[in-house]
Design an enzyme around this catalytic site. Sequence first.
Site, PDB file in Angstrom:
ATOM      1  N   CYS A   1       0.862  -1.181   0.000  1.00  0.00           N
ATOM      2  CA  CYS A   1       0.000   0.000   0.000  1.00  0.00           C
ATOM      3  C   CYS A   1       0.901   1.235   0.000  1.00  0.00           C
ATOM      4  CB  CYS A   1      -0.888  -0.030   1.242  1.00  0.00           C
ATOM      5  SG  CYS A   1      -1.961   1.406   1.414  1.00  0.00           S
TER       6      CYS A   1
ATOM      7  N   HIS B   1      -2.853  -3.884 -10.761  1.00  0.00           N
ATOM      8  CA  HIS B   1      -3.599  -2.693 -11.190  1.00  0.00           C
ATOM      9  C   HIS B   1      -4.008  -2.825 -12.654  1.00  0.00           C
ATOM     10  CE1 HIS B   1      -2.797  -0.210  -7.591  1.00  0.00           C
ATOM     11  NE2 HIS B   1      -1.721  -0.972  -7.512  1.00  0.00           N
TER      12      HIS B   1
ATOM     13  N   GLY C   1      -1.645   2.904  -7.038  1.00  0.00           N
ATOM     14  CA  GLY C   1      -2.439   3.159  -8.236  1.00  0.00           C
ATOM     15  C   GLY C   1      -1.895   4.332  -9.035  1.00  0.00           C
TER      16      GLY C   1
ATOM     17  N   CYS D   1      -4.769   6.549  -4.120  1.00  0.00           N
ATOM     18  CA  CYS D   1      -4.135   5.221  -4.114  1.00  0.00           C
ATOM     19  C   CYS D   1      -2.701   5.415  -4.585  1.00  0.00           C
ATOM     20  CB  CYS D   1      -4.904   4.281  -5.041  1.00  0.00           C
ATOM     21  SG  CYS D   1      -4.233   2.617  -5.084  1.00  0.00           S
TER      22      CYS D   1
ATOM     23  N   GLU E   1     -10.653   0.587  -5.538  1.00  0.00           N
ATOM     24  CA  GLU E   1      -9.637  -0.299  -4.969  1.00  0.00           C
ATOM     25  C   GLU E   1     -10.190  -1.692  -4.659  1.00  0.00           C
ATOM     26  OE1 GLU E   1      -7.147   0.800  -1.797  1.00  0.00           O
ATOM     27  OE2 GLU E   1      -6.917   2.873  -2.469  1.00  0.00           O
TER      28      GLU E   1
HETATM   29  N1  LIG Z   1      -4.479   2.639  -1.272  1.00  0.00           N
HETATM   30  C1  LIG Z   1      -3.287   1.821  -1.442  1.00  0.00           C
HETATM   31  C2  LIG Z   1      -3.500   0.648  -2.351  1.00  0.00           C
HETATM   32  C3  LIG Z   1      -4.119  -0.425  -1.626  1.00  0.00           C
HETATM   33  C4  LIG Z   1      -4.352  -1.459  -2.610  1.00  0.00           C
HETATM   34  C5  LIG Z   1      -5.259  -2.496  -2.045  1.00  0.00           C
HETATM   35  N2  LIG Z   1      -6.632  -2.066  -2.208  1.00  0.00           N
HETATM   36  C6  LIG Z   1      -5.023  -3.797  -2.773  1.00  0.00           C
HETATM   37  O1  LIG Z   1      -5.899  -4.628  -2.714  1.00  0.00           O
HETATM   38  O2  LIG Z   1      -3.959  -3.941  -3.404  1.00  0.00           O
HETATM   39  C7  LIG Z   1      -2.119   2.601  -1.946  1.00  0.00           C
HETATM   40  O3  LIG Z   1      -2.037   3.773  -1.631  1.00  0.00           O
HETATM   41  O4  LIG Z   1      -1.285   2.021  -2.665  1.00  0.00           O
END
Ligand SMILES: N[C@H](CCC[C@H](N)C(=O)O)C(=O)O
Length: 270
Positions: free
Chosen positions: A66, A158, A219, A216, A207
């Site tokens: 994350c 992603h 992301g 994200c 997400e």
């Molecule tokens: N918000 C997070 C990503 C979480 C990703 C998570 N939702 C997954 O299942 O990979 C970030 O800042 O990178």
Amino acid sequence: MNGLGNDFIVVDARETAFQPAPDQIRAWSNRVSGIGFDQLIAIEDSRDGDAFMRVWNADGGGVETCGNALRCVAWYLNRDASDKTLKIDTLGGATKARVLRADATTGTASIDMGKPGLDWRDIPLSEEMNTAKLELKVGPYDAPLYHTPVAVSMGNPHCVFFVDDIATVDVKATGSLIEHHPLFPESVNVEFAQILDKDTIRMRVWERGAGITQACGTGACATLVAAARRGLTGRAATVHMDGGPLHIVWAENDHVIMTGPVEVEFEGTL
Ligand SMILES: N[C@H](CCC[C@H](N)C(=O)O)C(=O)O
């Protein structure tokens, strides 16, 4: 803590074991009856780094990494604002963090997220495919928008769609359709990106395991890598999300560097 509104409970579990059950995580993440967060984060001891960061999504599922949380963990570990580089390990790979500035409740951190995964096996996909132009049919949608997204791994999967006008995208309806699409055996985080100019991208995200979030970090990294792969931007850009901007560079050594803010909302005992 939060990074551009992507919010977390960060537990310092270096002294005591912390292994919450999925239904406990779901109860804590509930924004009506619980504490409320997008991800739950645990800081653990690491054999060969400064710390290990463990990540669970709001739905209780453990995931690889994350990006926004890495900035928060780096800030927490280095909140005396000494200018040093920290090695923070995750299930999605090792990262290097520099806290560029910190005061009592805010800071800025720069994270070397390592190299992106561009092969179909890295994402992973359920079949061999060109990750720069996925042929993906989404539910009832058959418009060009929903074809040829780009798949990138930042340690977590992603799928990035480039759109002409992000205001026309139903992020929830489309994102939720793609999150568990059979092409992605480990599900996927879904980004919708509009190129504003060669240095600027507007992005919104659905997400995996958390739904629409304000930002994200992984992301934003995946979006820049995808845009550069498609020749839509150079190897550096500012990615503007609902919660604010992150500056992303895909360096010549193939590492992706993410720089952005950190904010502490409150401290307590769980
Ligand atoms: N918000 C997070 C990503 C979480 C990703 C998570 N939702 C997954 O299942 O990979 C970030 O800042 O990178």
